[in-house]
Design a protein around this motif. Structure first.
Motif, PDB file in Angstrom:
ATOM      1  N   LEU A   1       0.822  -1.203   0.000  1.00 50.47           N
ATOM      2  CA  LEU A   1       0.000   0.000   0.000  1.00 50.47           C
ATOM      3  C   LEU A   1       0.858   1.256   0.000  1.00 50.47           C
ATOM      4  CD1 LEU A   1      -3.026  -0.680   2.385  1.00 50.47           C
ATOM      5  CD2 LEU A   1      -3.084  -0.279  -0.072  1.00 50.47           C
ATOM      6  N   ASN A   2       2.060   1.144   0.570  1.00 55.54           N
ATOM      7  CA  ASN A   2       3.003   2.258   0.581  1.00 55.54           C
ATOM      8  C   ASN A   2       4.305   1.801  -0.068  1.00 55.54           C
ATOM      9  OD1 ASN A   2       1.429   4.268   2.272  1.00 55.54           O
ATOM     10  ND2 ASN A   2       1.487   2.531   3.673  1.00 55.54           N
ATOM     11  N   SER A   3       4.255   1.539  -1.355  1.00 50.29           N
ATOM     12  CA  SER A   3       5.419   1.036  -2.078  1.00 50.29           C
ATOM     13  C   SER A   3       6.563   2.049  -2.009  1.00 50.29           C
ATOM     14  CB  SER A   3       5.063   0.770  -3.542  1.00 50.29           C
ATOM     15  OG  SER A   3       4.087  -0.246  -3.651  1.00 50.29           O
TER      16      SER A   3
ATOM     17  N   GLN B   1      -3.750  -4.541  -8.537  1.00 48.02           N
ATOM     18  CA  GLN B   1      -4.060  -3.153  -8.237  1.00 48.02           C
ATOM     19  C   GLN B   1      -2.845  -2.302  -7.865  1.00 48.02           C
ATOM     20  OE1 GLN B   1      -7.008  -4.219  -5.209  1.00 48.02           O
ATOM     21  NE2 GLN B   1      -8.628  -3.482  -6.572  1.00 48.02           N
ATOM     22  N   LEU B   2      -1.896  -2.857  -7.151  1.00 47.23           N
ATOM     23  CA  LEU B   2      -0.854  -2.029  -6.540  1.00 47.23           C
ATOM     24  C   LEU B   2       0.034  -1.283  -7.539  1.00 47.23           C
ATOM     25  CD1 LEU B   2       0.127  -4.336  -3.545  1.00 47.23           C
ATOM     26  CD2 LEU B   2      -1.215  -2.237  -3.482  1.00 47.23           C
ATOM     27  N   PRO B   3       0.462  -1.877  -8.665  1.00 40.88           N
ATOM     28  CA  PRO B   3       1.317  -1.117  -9.578  1.00 40.88           C
ATOM     29  C   PRO B   3       0.581  -0.285 -10.623  1.00 40.88           C
ATOM     30  CG  PRO B   3       1.223  -3.408 -10.273  1.00 40.88           C
ATOM     31  CD  PRO B   3       0.372  -3.298  -9.035  1.00 40.88           C
ATOM     32  N   ASN B   4      -0.740  -0.341 -10.642  1.00 43.33           N
ATOM     33  CA  ASN B   4      -1.461   0.204 -11.796  1.00 43.33           C
ATOM     34  C   ASN B   4      -1.285   1.709 -11.981  1.00 43.33           C
ATOM     35  OD1 ASN B   4      -2.476  -2.077 -13.004  1.00 43.33           O
ATOM     36  ND2 ASN B   4      -4.390  -2.092 -11.858  1.00 43.33           N
ATOM     37  N   MET B   5      -1.322   2.481 -10.911  1.00 46.07           N
ATOM     38  CA  MET B   5      -1.236   3.931 -11.103  1.00 46.07           C
ATOM     39  C   MET B   5       0.144   4.345 -11.607  1.00 46.07           C
ATOM     40  SD  MET B   5      -3.658   5.837  -8.311  1.00 46.07           S
ATOM     41  CE  MET B   5      -3.097   5.005  -6.824  1.00 46.07           C
ATOM     42  N   ALA B   6       1.193   3.739 -11.090  1.00 40.53           N
ATOM     43  CA  ALA B   6       2.531   4.046 -11.587  1.00 40.53           C
ATOM     44  C   ALA B   6       2.672   3.638 -13.044  1.00 40.53           C
ATOM     45  CB  ALA B   6       3.586   3.339 -10.732  1.00 40.53           C
TER      46      ALA B   6
ATOM     47  N   LYS C   1      -6.606  13.208 -13.444  1.00 40.28           N
ATOM     48  CA  LYS C   1      -5.672  13.836 -12.501  1.00 40.28           C
ATOM     49  C   LYS C   1      -4.238  13.801 -13.021  1.00 40.28           C
ATOM     50  CE  LYS C   1      -8.339  13.071  -8.264  1.00 40.28           C
ATOM     51  NZ  LYS C   1      -8.425  14.504  -7.893  1.00 40.28           N
ATOM     52  N   PHE C   2      -3.887  12.725 -13.696  1.00 42.62           N
ATOM     53  CA  PHE C   2      -2.508  12.596 -14.166  1.00 42.62           C
ATOM     54  C   PHE C   2      -2.173  13.579 -15.294  1.00 42.62           C
ATOM     55  CE2 PHE C   2      -1.852   7.908 -12.711  1.00 42.62           C
ATOM     56  CZ  PHE C   2      -1.779   8.366 -11.401  1.00 42.62           C
ATOM     57  N   VAL C   3      -3.188  14.103 -15.956  1.00 44.63           N
ATOM     58  CA  VAL C   3      -2.936  15.102 -17.003  1.00 44.63           C
ATOM     59  C   VAL C   3      -2.143  16.278 -16.431  1.00 44.63           C
ATOM     60  CG1 VAL C   3      -4.033  16.819 -18.489  1.00 44.63           C
ATOM     61  CG2 VAL C   3      -4.894  14.471 -18.442  1.00 44.63           C
ATOM     62  N   THR C   4      -2.488  16.690 -15.211  1.00 47.29           N
ATOM     63  CA  THR C   4      -1.814  17.810 -14.558  1.00 47.29           C
ATOM     64  C   THR C   4      -0.922  17.345 -13.407  1.00 47.29           C
ATOM     65  OG1 THR C   4      -3.824  18.161 -13.238  1.00 47.29           O
ATOM     66  CG2 THR C   4      -3.546  19.513 -15.208  1.00 47.29           C
ATOM     67  N   HIS C   5      -0.567  16.060 -13.395  1.00 42.83           N
ATOM     68  CA  HIS C   5       0.377  15.492 -12.421  1.00 42.83           C
ATOM     69  C   HIS C   5      -0.132  15.613 -10.986  1.00 42.83           C
ATOM     70  CE1 HIS C   5       3.243  15.549 -15.810  1.00 42.83           C
ATOM     71  NE2 HIS C   5       2.814  16.768 -16.023  1.00 42.83           N
ATOM     72  N   GLU C   6      -1.450  15.522 -10.826  1.00 38.76           N
ATOM     73  CA  GLU C   6      -2.040  15.599  -9.494  1.00 38.76           C
ATOM     74  C   GLU C   6      -2.004  14.243  -8.797  1.00 38.76           C
ATOM     75  OE1 GLU C   6      -5.867  17.650  -9.190  1.00 38.76           O
ATOM     76  OE2 GLU C   6      -5.598  18.247 -11.289  1.00 38.76           O
ATOM     77  N   GLU C   7      -2.071  14.285  -7.473  1.00 35.36           N
ATOM     78  CA  GLU C   7      -2.156  13.050  -6.697  1.00 35.36           C
ATOM     79  C   GLU C   7      -3.480  12.352  -6.972  1.00 35.36           C
ATOM     80  OE1 GLU C   7      -1.965  11.421  -2.066  1.00 35.36           O
ATOM     81  OE2 GLU C   7      -1.935  13.575  -2.498  1.00 35.36           O
ATOM     82  N   ALA C   8      -3.422  11.024  -7.050  1.00 32.95           N
ATOM     83  CA  ALA C   8      -4.624  10.224  -7.272  1.00 32.95           C
ATOM     84  C   ALA C   8      -4.675   9.095  -6.243  1.00 32.95           C
ATOM     85  CB  ALA C   8      -4.643   9.646  -8.682  1.00 32.95           C
ATOM     86  N   THR C   9      -5.853   8.587  -6.015  1.00 22.60           N
ATOM     87  CA  THR C   9      -6.036   7.469  -5.102  1.00 22.60           C
ATOM     88  C   THR C   9      -6.932   6.425  -5.749  1.00 22.60           C
ATOM     89  OG1 THR C   9      -7.962   8.470  -4.017  1.00 22.60           O
ATOM     90  CG2 THR C   9      -5.795   8.945  -3.069  1.00 22.60           C
TER      91      THR C   9
ATOM     92  N   ASP D   1       1.362  10.062  -5.785  1.00 32.92           N
ATOM     93  CA  ASP D   1       1.602  11.490  -5.962  1.00 32.92           C
ATOM     94  C   ASP D   1       2.830  11.688  -6.841  1.00 32.92           C
ATOM     95  OD1 ASP D   1       1.960  14.192  -5.854  1.00 32.92           O
ATOM     96  OD2 ASP D   1       2.071  14.339  -3.669  1.00 32.92           O
ATOM     97  N   PRO D   2       2.649  12.023  -8.125  1.00 35.22           N
ATOM     98  CA  PRO D   2       3.797  12.181  -9.018  1.00 35.22           C
ATOM     99  C   PRO D   2       4.813  13.204  -8.522  1.00 35.22           C
ATOM    100  CG  PRO D   2       1.758  12.104 -10.276  1.00 35.22           C
ATOM    101  CD  PRO D   2       1.374  12.205  -8.839  1.00 35.22           C
ATOM    102  N   LYS D   3       4.329  14.303  -7.982  1.00 34.81           N
ATOM    103  CA  LYS D   3       5.249  15.355  -7.551  1.00 34.81           C
ATOM    104  C   LYS D   3       6.128  14.902  -6.394  1.00 34.81           C
ATOM    105  CE  LYS D   3       2.167  18.935  -9.280  1.00 34.81           C
ATOM    106  NZ  LYS D   3       1.226  20.024  -8.973  1.00 34.81           N
ATOM    107  N   ALA D   4       5.584  14.074  -5.510  1.00 33.84           N
ATOM    108  CA  ALA D   4       6.378  13.558  -4.393  1.00 33.84           C
ATOM    109  C   ALA D   4       7.444  12.582  -4.868  1.00 33.84           C
ATOM    110  CB  ALA D   4       5.457  12.875  -3.382  1.00 33.84           C
ATOM    111  N   LEU D   5       7.290  12.052  -6.076  1.00 31.49           N
ATOM    112  CA  LEU D   5       8.265  11.118  -6.642  1.00 31.49           C
ATOM    113  C   LEU D   5       9.293  11.812  -7.531  1.00 31.49           C
ATOM    114  CD1 LEU D   5       5.793   8.243  -7.588  1.00 31.49           C
ATOM    115  CD2 LEU D   5       7.495   8.188  -5.757  1.00 31.49           C
TER     116      LEU D   5
END
Length: 225
Positions: free
Chosen positions: A96-98, A134-139, A168-176, A195-199
């Motif tokens: 959950l917190n990769s 589910q876990l890797p899908n957003m990345a 959300k990813f269009v503008t690099h926003e955090e998603a859940t 959260d793309p920006k945190a990465l």
């Protein structure tokens, strides 16, 4: 009424529908689709195998955040390939917190697969992911969007949260996205945060929003979507 048909090739196991197949299909005028399954492992092993032909390295050079790409290369690339008695280095397991390094590896691996499939032509290229993994899908989706993917195709589940995530990813926003846990009780919170920006993905231009297709098996699900 005029109807347009488009062929989409199948074979969505890990590296079965790889960039070479998707590129060939796309160049033929149809929609080429890369498999988004286990791309972090596929990418890391290609690097450790020496990247014959230099295709992966060519795509990595196009990655929009060079510092992240270089970090991945330093960790996994073996110029002479894996020795015959060698063992592939494994990346950490998703949770959950990769760890950020794992998410960055997944993003770069997904980018590389889509970028290579789209290289040198203007045909359509999509990526297929499985809702149940589910876990890797957003990345994976974010990396594909960095490579200007045209379509996102999702099966093996009910992908209700994917369209909003792509927005959300269009503008690099955090998603859940919610994470399904057998035996979960009322009030339990199992949510995947990305959260793309945190990465390290800050200051990038907006991305293209890919079209979304859900693979469905019933009219009820079509109505819900």
């Amino acid at each position: 009424m005029e109807t347009t048909a488009r062929i989409i090739q199948g074979g969505m196991g890990a590296a079965i529908s790889n960039w070479t197949l998707a590129r060939a299909v796309s160049q033929s005028g149809q929609m080429g689709v890369v498999s988004g399954t286990a791309l972090a492992s596929v990418f890391a092993r290609r690097l450790q195998a020496g990247d014959e032909g230099g295709h992966v390295r060519r795509a990595v050079e196009a990655f929009p955040v060079p510092e992240i790409a270089q970090k991945v290369m330093e960790k996994y690339y073996l110029p002479d390939g894996l020795p015959s008695e060698g063992v592939y280095k494994r990346h950490p397991m998703y949770t959950l917190n990769s760890p950020p390094d794992l998410l960055q590896l997944t993003i770069v691996g997904s980018f590389v697969e889509v970028w290579l499939a789209k290289e040198g032509h203007d045909g359509l290229v999509g990526i297929n992911v499985l809702e149940k993994i589910q876990l890797p899908n957003m990345a994976t989706l974010y990396g594909a969007m960095l490579a200007d993917v045209d379509f996102v195709i999702v099966g093996a589940g009910i992908p209700l949260h994917f369209p909003g995530t792509l927005d959300k990813f269009v503008t690099h926003e955090e998603a859940t996205m919610p994470y399904t846990v057998i035996g979960a009780q009322r009030g339990d919170d199992f949510t995947i945060h990305f959260d793309p920006k945190a990465l390290g993905f800050e200051g990038l231009p907006d991305l293209k929003r890919p079209e979304f297709y859900a693979i469905i098996s019933s009219n009820v699900l079509a109505t819900a979507m």
